[in-house]
Enzyme design. Structure first.
Site, mmCIF file in Angstrom:
data_model
loop_
_atom_site.group_PDB
_atom_site.id
_atom_site.type_symbol
_atom_site.label_atom_id
_atom_site.label_comp_id
_atom_site.label_asym_id
_atom_site.label_seq_id
_atom_site.Cartn_x
_atom_site.Cartn_y
_atom_site.Cartn_z
ATOM 1 N N CYS A 337 0.940 -1.069 -0.010
ATOM 2 C CA CYS A 337 0.001 -0.161 0.040
ATOM 3 C C CYS A 337 0.778 1.219 -0.070
ATOM 4 O O CYS A 337 1.396 1.625 -1.019
ATOM 5 C CB CYS A 337 -0.911 -0.080 1.412
ATOM 6 S SG CYS A 337 -2.491 0.959 0.891
ATOM 7 N N HIS A 442 -3.458 -5.668 1.364
ATOM 8 C CA HIS A 442 -3.075 -5.972 2.831
ATOM 9 C C HIS A 442 -3.615 -7.346 3.087
ATOM 10 O O HIS A 442 -4.706 -7.923 2.399
ATOM 11 C CB HIS A 442 -3.756 -5.133 3.604
ATOM 12 C CG HIS A 442 -3.304 -3.571 3.633
ATOM 13 N ND1 HIS A 442 -2.368 -3.209 4.272
ATOM 14 C CD2 HIS A 442 -3.990 -2.322 3.097
ATOM 15 C CE1 HIS A 442 -2.107 -2.058 4.206
ATOM 16 N NE2 HIS A 442 -3.195 -1.445 3.530
#
Length: 485
Positions: A337, A442
């Protein structure tokens, strides 16, 4: 019929509220009861994506996500109706019932409570109507008397639910009995009556040495000490609220993989690395200086709630050069991310979300920040991979995305022939040498298929962790203190 409510309060942050609430969720679920967790307001950059109203997705704090799993319940935005995600020391993004809310983010802290309390109360009432037990977690301390009038997470919730409250303290830090007595004494009498038990957490030593303090407390407050919980090293539950132990982590065994996770100031979703700590032979450390990454086999750049700011911090520590040298030596670098965004050439912000910054230049990518946030679950498969990450080729993976940035190939570099390998379209990219991998996904280390591909074994499962915690509750607590009236 409304659910019976038990609430876990703490004398301080880090006292063990989240851990105990999670344990109680599985304890009551094991009795065949319908259980739901609830925390009115959570301040954390550790968030999970869950189903929201309709066909959408929303965010809740990671602690309530794991508590829902412990309760064998589907995670729901109502379980954490208000999530505050710190972006700076004096500013947070406000997420209400799973959705970022710009208007609430701009409001003063105290004024916000009038706006959010009706939604918080409604969410709690709905969960009470659907379940037999609601395990409620407080925040910080209920004795923060400067915030009492604007409270929406501690005793206001306890009064609304008429909850049986347990007050937990960290005895390992010292001053536990003063914390318990002082917290109780600062509450109004009607709120004192809701405190039904004191809990000593993280105890090391001979419990007989605690006397006569528990009796002294009961004589002055009327509240018994109902449990003394031993120190739980390497308990297996992911860390909460950005509070983590700086000691190197890992299961017993000869070390074969050293993983350094860069711990910048606005690190987010650090809880997703817990499975790595549970694998024999893997050692994980949180890195804040070049010395902390020396000898690492992997360097991981995790998520960030303030990517440009954390990129500046990383350069100020000299970690940019250390990461670049690590990559140049052919060792593994992983960016997740915000970490993916840092691995690229540049981050461009024209809407005031995060700020502009040059990246590390390890991937020929550019990220543009947008006002809208991508929040979704993802069930994907790794495509073609090269080099040290090749074990992941073709492996299915389930995770989640939470990001404002949109990342793509740098056009000028593409024109010169410098292309990033697309591993998962729109989600993951790799460098030409094959040792640098960046992805928006994630939770990859929480997928057993990924762990088997990378390490040939499976980490301790969360379900096994929950069962061990629930067993402990049965050992450490006075059974009467957990009876539901």
């Amino acid at each position: 019929m409304s659910a019976r409510c038990i609430m876990v309060l703490g004398t301080t942050s880090g006292a063990g509220k989240s851990w105990l609430a999670t344990a109680l969720c599985r304890y009551y679920a094991n009795q065949g009861l319908r259980v739901a967790p609830f925390k009115a307001q959570n301040m954390s950059n550790n968030a999970r994506v869950v189903a929201a109203a309709g066909d959408g997705f929303g965010e809740i704090g990671s602690a309530q996500y794991f508590q829902a799993l412990a309760a064998r319940a589907a995670p729901d935005v109502r379980m954490n109706p208000l999530l505050l995600k710190p972006e700076a020391d004096t500013r947070s993004q406000v997420v209400l019932l799973g959705q970022a809310h710009a208007g609430l983010s701009a409001m003063p802290w105290r004024g916000r409570s009038l706006e959010v309390w009706p939604q918080i109360a409604a969410a709690l009432d709905e969960l009470r109507a659907e379940n037999d037990v609601v395990v409620i977690e407080g925040a910080g301390s209920p004795a923060e008397i400067n915030l009492h009038e604007s409270d929406v997470v501690n005793m206001r919730v306890a009064r609304h639910a008429n909850a049986r409250c347990l007050l937990v303290t960290d005895i390992d830090r010292g001053g536990a009995f003063a914390h318990l007595y002082g917290t109780w004494a600062l509450l109004p009498e009607d709120e004192q009556r809701l405190i039904r038990g004191f809990v000593l957490n993280k105890f090391r030593g001979d419990a007989a040495l605690l006397a006569p303090a528990p009796q002294w407390l009961r004589e002055r407050t009327g509240v018994p000490v109902v449990a003394t919980i031993p120190m739980q090293w390497n308990h297996g539950l992911p860390e909460e609220d950005g509070v983590f132990d700086d000691r190197p982590h890992g299961a017993p065994g000869a070390v074969h993989t050293r993983v350094s996770v860069i711990a910048y100031p606005r690190i987010s979703n650090l809880d997703e690395f817990q499975p790595l700590k549970n694998i024999a032979g893997v050692r994980l450390n949180w890195a804040r200086s070049p010395a902390d990454v020396e000898g690492a086999d992997w360097i991981v750049l995790p998520g960030s709630k303030a990517t440009a700011s954390d990129m500046a911090w990383l350069r100020a520590q000299g970690l940019d050069a250390a990461i670049t040298a690590h990559a140049a030596a052919g060792r593994r670098v992983l960016g997740i991310c915000g970490g993916l965004q840092m691995l690229g050439e540049a981050m461009i912000d024209t809407v005031g979300v995060d700020g502009n910054a040059a990246g590390l230049g390890l991937l020929p990518l550019v990220t543009s920040f947008e006002a809208g946030k991508t929040v979704r679950l993802a069930d994907v498969r790794f495509g073609e991979l090269h080099g040290v990450w090749r074990q992941l080729e073709g492996v299915p993976v389930r995770g989640y995305e939470i990001h404002h940035g949109q990342t793509a190939q740098h056009p000028a570099m593409a024109a010169s022939g410098d292309l990033a390998r697309v591993v998962i379209p729109g989600i993951a990219w790799q460098n030409g040498a094959g040792n640098v991998l960046g992805l928006y996904l994630h939770g990859m280390f929480e997928d057993a298929r990924v762990l088997r591909a990378l390490f040939g074994e499976q980490a301790l499962t969360l379900d096994a962790v929950f069962e061990r915690m629930a067993h402990g509750v049965g050992q450490w607590f006075d059974p009467a203190s957990l009876a539901l009236e």
